[in-house]
Scaffold this motif. Structure first.
Motif, PDB file in Angstrom:
ATOM      1  N   ILE A 279      56.115  32.910  58.343  1.00 33.00           N
ATOM      2  CA  ILE A 279      55.505  31.985  57.161  1.00 33.00           C
ATOM      3  C   ILE A 279      54.027  32.040  56.709  1.00 33.00           C
ATOM      4  CG2 ILE A 279      55.717  29.818  55.918  1.00 33.00           C
ATOM      5  CD1 ILE A 279      58.406  29.348  56.893  1.00 33.00           C
ATOM      6  N   PRO A 280      53.539  31.810  57.734  1.00 32.17           N
ATOM      7  CA  PRO A 280      51.821  31.705  57.712  1.00 32.17           C
ATOM      8  C   PRO A 280      51.095  32.958  57.018  1.00 32.17           C
ATOM      9  CG  PRO A 280      52.304  30.714  59.706  1.00 32.17           C
ATOM     10  CD  PRO A 280      53.766  31.151  59.118  1.00 32.17           C
ATOM     11  N   ILE A 281      51.632  34.267  57.802  1.00 29.20           N
ATOM     12  CA  ILE A 281      51.206  35.441  57.302  1.00 29.20           C
ATOM     13  C   ILE A 281      51.572  35.683  55.815  1.00 29.20           C
ATOM     14  CG2 ILE A 281      51.637  38.010  57.595  1.00 29.20           C
ATOM     15  CD1 ILE A 281      52.052  37.609  60.579  1.00 29.20           C
ATOM     16  N   LEU A 282      52.905  35.287  55.527  1.00 25.77           N
ATOM     17  CA  LEU A 282      53.421  35.635  54.023  1.00 25.77           C
ATOM     18  C   LEU A 282      52.344  34.771  53.001  1.00 25.77           C
ATOM     19  CD1 LEU A 282      55.608  36.928  52.426  1.00 25.77           C
ATOM     20  CD2 LEU A 282      56.940  34.719  52.781  1.00 25.77           C
ATOM     21  N   LEU A 283      52.096  33.587  53.463  1.00 25.46           N
ATOM     22  CA  LEU A 283      51.402  32.484  52.557  1.00 25.46           C
ATOM     23  C   LEU A 283      49.855  33.128  52.466  1.00 25.46           C
ATOM     24  CD1 LEU A 283      52.237  29.274  53.964  1.00 25.46           C
ATOM     25  CD2 LEU A 283      52.876  30.257  51.781  1.00 25.46           C
ATOM     26  N   VAL A 284      49.295  33.553  53.601  1.00 24.43           N
ATOM     27  CA  VAL A 284      48.091  34.451  53.493  1.00 24.43           C
ATOM     28  C   VAL A 284      48.092  35.333  52.533  1.00 24.43           C
ATOM     29  CG1 VAL A 284      46.227  35.530  54.855  1.00 24.43           C
ATOM     30  CG2 VAL A 284      47.461  33.381  55.629  1.00 24.43           C
ATOM     31  N   PHE A 285      49.043  36.398  52.836  1.00 25.72           N
ATOM     32  CA  PHE A 285      49.039  37.417  51.990  1.00 25.72           C
ATOM     33  C   PHE A 285      49.298  37.211  50.489  1.00 25.72           C
ATOM     34  CE2 PHE A 285      51.294  41.107  49.772  1.00 25.72           C
ATOM     35  CZ  PHE A 285      50.436  42.114  49.943  1.00 25.72           C
ATOM     36  N   ILE A 286      50.039  36.185  50.162  1.00 27.66           N
ATOM     37  CA  ILE A 286      50.355  35.819  48.754  1.00 27.66           C
ATOM     38  C   ILE A 286      49.148  35.164  48.068  1.00 27.66           C
ATOM     39  CG2 ILE A 286      51.691  34.194  47.226  1.00 27.66           C
ATOM     40  CD1 ILE A 286      54.183  34.626  49.007  1.00 27.66           C
ATOM     41  N   VAL A 287      48.410  34.637  49.036  1.00 24.58           N
ATOM     42  CA  VAL A 287      46.994  33.961  48.216  1.00 24.58           C
ATOM     43  C   VAL A 287      46.126  34.792  48.111  1.00 24.58           C
ATOM     44  CG1 VAL A 287      45.220  32.073  48.978  1.00 24.58           C
ATOM     45  CG2 VAL A 287      47.790  31.485  49.277  1.00 24.58           C
ATOM     46  N   PHE A 288      45.742  35.842  48.843  1.00 19.49           N
ATOM     47  CA  PHE A 288      44.587  36.483  49.007  1.00 19.49           C
ATOM     48  C   PHE A 288      44.813  38.104  48.416  1.00 19.49           C
ATOM     49  CE2 PHE A 288      43.657  33.447  52.316  1.00 19.49           C
ATOM     50  CZ  PHE A 288      42.425  32.945  51.779  1.00 19.49           C
ATOM     51  N   GLN A 289      46.114  38.413  48.064  1.00 23.57           N
ATOM     52  CA  GLN A 289      46.303  39.758  47.754  1.00 23.57           C
ATOM     53  C   GLN A 289      45.430  40.210  46.670  1.00 23.57           C
ATOM     54  OE1 GLN A 289      50.119  41.022  46.523  1.00 23.57           O
ATOM     55  NE2 GLN A 289      50.697  38.921  45.733  1.00 23.57           N
ATOM     56  N   ARG A 290      45.429  39.304  45.752  1.00 23.33           N
ATOM     57  CA  ARG A 290      44.621  39.612  44.198  1.00 23.33           C
ATOM     58  C   ARG A 290      43.382  39.957  44.546  1.00 23.33           C
ATOM     59  NH1 ARG A 290      41.941  35.459  41.659  1.00 23.33           N
ATOM     60  NH2 ARG A 290      41.890  33.611  42.867  1.00 23.33           N
ATOM     61  N   TYR A 291      42.627  39.562  45.576  1.00 22.95           N
ATOM     62  CA  TYR A 291      41.439  39.890  45.755  1.00 22.95           C
ATOM     63  C   TYR A 291      41.107  41.424  46.140  1.00 22.95           C
ATOM     64  CZ  TYR A 291      40.372  34.608  45.743  1.00 22.95           C
ATOM     65  OH  TYR A 291      40.261  33.549  45.097  1.00 22.95           O
ATOM     66  N   ILE A 292      42.213  41.954  46.681  1.00 29.31           N
ATOM     67  CA  ILE A 292      42.148  43.288  47.318  1.00 29.31           C
ATOM     68  C   ILE A 292      41.968  44.312  45.948  1.00 29.31           C
ATOM     69  CG2 ILE A 292      43.425  45.084  48.382  1.00 29.31           C
ATOM     70  CD1 ILE A 292      44.928  42.871  49.835  1.00 29.31           C
ATOM     71  N   LEU A 293      42.504  43.936  44.784  1.00 29.67           N
ATOM     72  CA  LEU A 293      42.176  44.574  43.623  1.00 29.67           C
ATOM     73  C   LEU A 293      40.868  44.542  42.839  1.00 29.67           C
ATOM     74  CD1 LEU A 293      45.835  44.387  42.317  1.00 29.67           C
ATOM     75  CD2 LEU A 293      45.193  46.030  43.969  1.00 29.67           C
ATOM     76  N   ASP A 294      40.236  43.524  43.372  1.00 33.56           N
ATOM     77  CA  ASP A 294      38.995  43.202  42.538  1.00 33.56           C
ATOM     78  C   ASP A 294      37.785  44.600  43.012  1.00 33.56           C
ATOM     79  OD1 ASP A 294      39.935  41.355  41.543  1.00 33.56           O
ATOM     80  OD2 ASP A 294      39.036  39.859  42.778  1.00 33.56           O
ATOM     81  N   SER A 295      37.165  44.786  42.080  1.00 32.10           N
ATOM     82  CA  SER A 295      35.987  45.832  42.401  1.00 32.10           C
ATOM     83  C   SER A 295      34.685  45.540  41.682  1.00 32.10           C
ATOM     84  CB  SER A 295      36.478  47.139  41.881  1.00 32.10           C
ATOM     85  OG  SER A 295      35.516  48.130  42.048  1.00 32.10           O
ATOM     86  N   GLY A 296      33.661  45.354  42.463  1.00 32.14           N
ATOM     87  CA  GLY A 296      32.575  45.028  41.977  1.00 32.14           C
ATOM     88  C   GLY A 296      31.146  45.929  42.624  1.00 32.14           C
ATOM     89  N   ALA A 297      31.449  47.076  42.959  1.00 30.89           N
ATOM     90  CA  ALA A 297      30.307  47.837  43.701  1.00 30.89           C
ATOM     91  C   ALA A 297      29.189  48.144  42.811  1.00 30.89           C
ATOM     92  CB  ALA A 297      31.052  49.157  44.175  1.00 30.89           C
ATOM     93  N   THR A 298      29.357  48.106  41.592  1.00 27.83           N
ATOM     94  CA  THR A 298      28.113  48.198  40.409  1.00 27.83           C
ATOM     95  C   THR A 298      27.507  46.934  39.866  1.00 27.83           C
ATOM     96  OG1 THR A 298      29.725  48.706  38.839  1.00 27.83           O
ATOM     97  CG2 THR A 298      28.887  50.615  39.950  1.00 27.83           C
ATOM     98  N   THR A 299      28.164  45.877  40.434  1.00 30.17           N
ATOM     99  CA  THR A 299      27.741  44.505  39.925  1.00 30.17           C
ATOM    100  C   THR A 299      26.133  44.657  39.633  1.00 30.17           C
ATOM    101  OG1 THR A 299      29.645  43.465  40.811  1.00 30.17           O
ATOM    102  CG2 THR A 299      28.017  42.185  40.183  1.00 30.17           C
ATOM    103  N   GLY A 300      25.684  44.042  38.832  1.00 27.36           N
ATOM    104  CA  GLY A 300      23.964  43.971  38.685  1.00 27.36           C
ATOM    105  C   GLY A 300      23.296  45.168  38.186  1.00 27.36           C
ATOM    106  N   LEU A 301      24.247  46.191  38.032  1.00 28.38           N
ATOM    107  CA  LEU A 301      23.419  47.390  37.620  1.00 28.38           C
ATOM    108  C   LEU A 301      23.610  47.930  36.238  1.00 28.38           C
ATOM    109  CD1 LEU A 301      24.216  49.961  40.476  1.00 28.38           C
ATOM    110  CD2 LEU A 301      21.988  48.801  39.926  1.00 28.38           C
ATOM    111  N   LYS A 302      23.036  48.420  35.491  1.00 29.72           N
ATOM    112  CA  LYS A 302      23.124  48.747  34.235  1.00 29.72           C
ATOM    113  C   LYS A 302      23.001  50.512  34.118  1.00 29.72           C
ATOM    114  CE  LYS A 302      20.897  44.878  32.000  1.00 29.72           C
ATOM    115  NZ  LYS A 302      19.814  44.481  31.152  1.00 29.72           N
ATOM    116  N   ASP A 303      23.815  51.086  32.969  1.00 28.72           N
ATOM    117  CA  ASP A 303      23.882  52.485  32.836  1.00 28.72           C
ATOM    118  C   ASP A 303      22.534  52.792  32.429  1.00 28.72           C
ATOM    119  OD1 ASP A 303      27.431  52.006  31.686  1.00 28.72           O
ATOM    120  OD2 ASP A 303      26.450  52.289  33.637  1.00 28.72           O
TER     121      ASP A 303
END
Length: 292
Positions: free
Chosen positions: A268-292
């Motif tokens: 159960i704890p592993i399942l809860l951890v995955f449910i809570v934090f899985q959405r952060y995996i899809l985030d991407s911010g490698a170019t944060t703060g940069l302008k084209d």
């Protein structure tokens, strides 16, 4: 005019055929994905549903997926048979402590390998990656010798410390930091930022997807770890959850109803951890703060 109409009809036919082909491909891929999901989920579903079956029904023939007389007594007996609070606490300390230190160590190493140009660093990185080709059993004996020499035998620290450095985590962070443009670091240096400031205030925040991914993996690895805690820990009061579950297996018989229910509680704890934090995996911010 006729040529224009014929050309228009050809385009419509090609568009219709293309849409039909795309729809067929999507349908086939969806069906294949559903079949694969069923193959993976069926054993887990059977396992969870079996935890609600009484002992007389668990191995009754013919076998049934759904319990005929579901009961929660298995979970009550499992909870009272084991000191779950103590074992949960031990496992949580080991899993969380290792995860935090693993993320910090992997991030710093990955940052150094990605952004500092030195031949010995490249050689060292290759040596670290080469450790992934060694089975865990090969290094258990020397690791145990070191742990015992340091006085960490029968101690939770003996579980945490050897698990901090992981080649997988270093490789993940190094690959991510390589993709971050150097212009971001140079701009920060122009503004007077030190290397420590750049790492903690710029590089770590944009590496949040990698941090979350590695945190989930590390927590899962340490929560489910069995062999190494079994070797290092001797005091039953310091057992982790997976080692404690082993105590339910007797020399001559096994109480399967309690063992299955206790195993379900442990995931159960592993399942809860995955449910809570899985959405952060899809985030991407490698170019944060940069302008084209």
């Amino acid at each position: 005019m006729n040529d224009s109409a014929a050309l228009s009809n050809k385009k419509k036919k090609k568009y219709s055929v293309s849409r039909l082909h795309d729809r067929t491909s999507t349908t086939l891929l969806t069906v294949a994905l559903v079949i694969i999901c069923i193959i993976y989920l069926f054993p887990l579903l059977w396992f969870v549903l079996s935890s609600f079956k009484p002992g007389s029904e668990l191995f009754a023939y013919p076998l049934t997926i759904f319990p005929k007389n579901p009961t929660f007594n298995n979970f009550k007996e499992a909870w009272t048979s084991l000191d779950f609070i103590r074992y949960f606490g031990n496992t949580l300390i080991a899993a969380v402590g290792t995860t935090v230190l693993t993320v910090l160590a992997s991030a710093t190493c990955g940052y150094a390998f990605a952004k500092y140009n030195a031949k010995w660093l490249r050689f060292f990185f290759v040596c670290i990656i080469a450790t992934t080709m060694l089975p865990t059993e090969v290094i258990m004996n020397p690791t145990f010798t070191v742990i015992r020499s340091l006085g960490l035998y029968d101690n939770l620290a003996g579980i945490i410390i050897p698990s901090i450095n992981t080649a997988t985590g270093i490789f993940m962070f190094r690959t991510f930091f390589v993709s971050v443009p150097d212009d971001l670091m140079e701009s920060a240096r122009v503004d007077g930022a030190s290397d420590g400031t750049i790492f903690f205030k710029i590089m770590l925040p944009i590496a949040r997807p990698i941090i979350m991914t590695l945190s989930i993996f590390s927590f899962q690895w340490r929560w489910n770890d069995y062999i190494w805690p079994l070797i290092v820990l001797n005091d039953p009061k310091k057992y982790t959850l997976q080692v404690a579950l082993r105590s339910l297996v007797g020399a001559e018989n096994i109480n399967w109803t309690i063992l299955i229910a206790a195993s379900v509680i442990s995931i159960i704890p592993i399942l809860l951890v995955f449910i809570v934090f899985q959405r952060y995996i899809l985030d991407s911010g490698a170019t944060t703060g940069l302008k084209d």
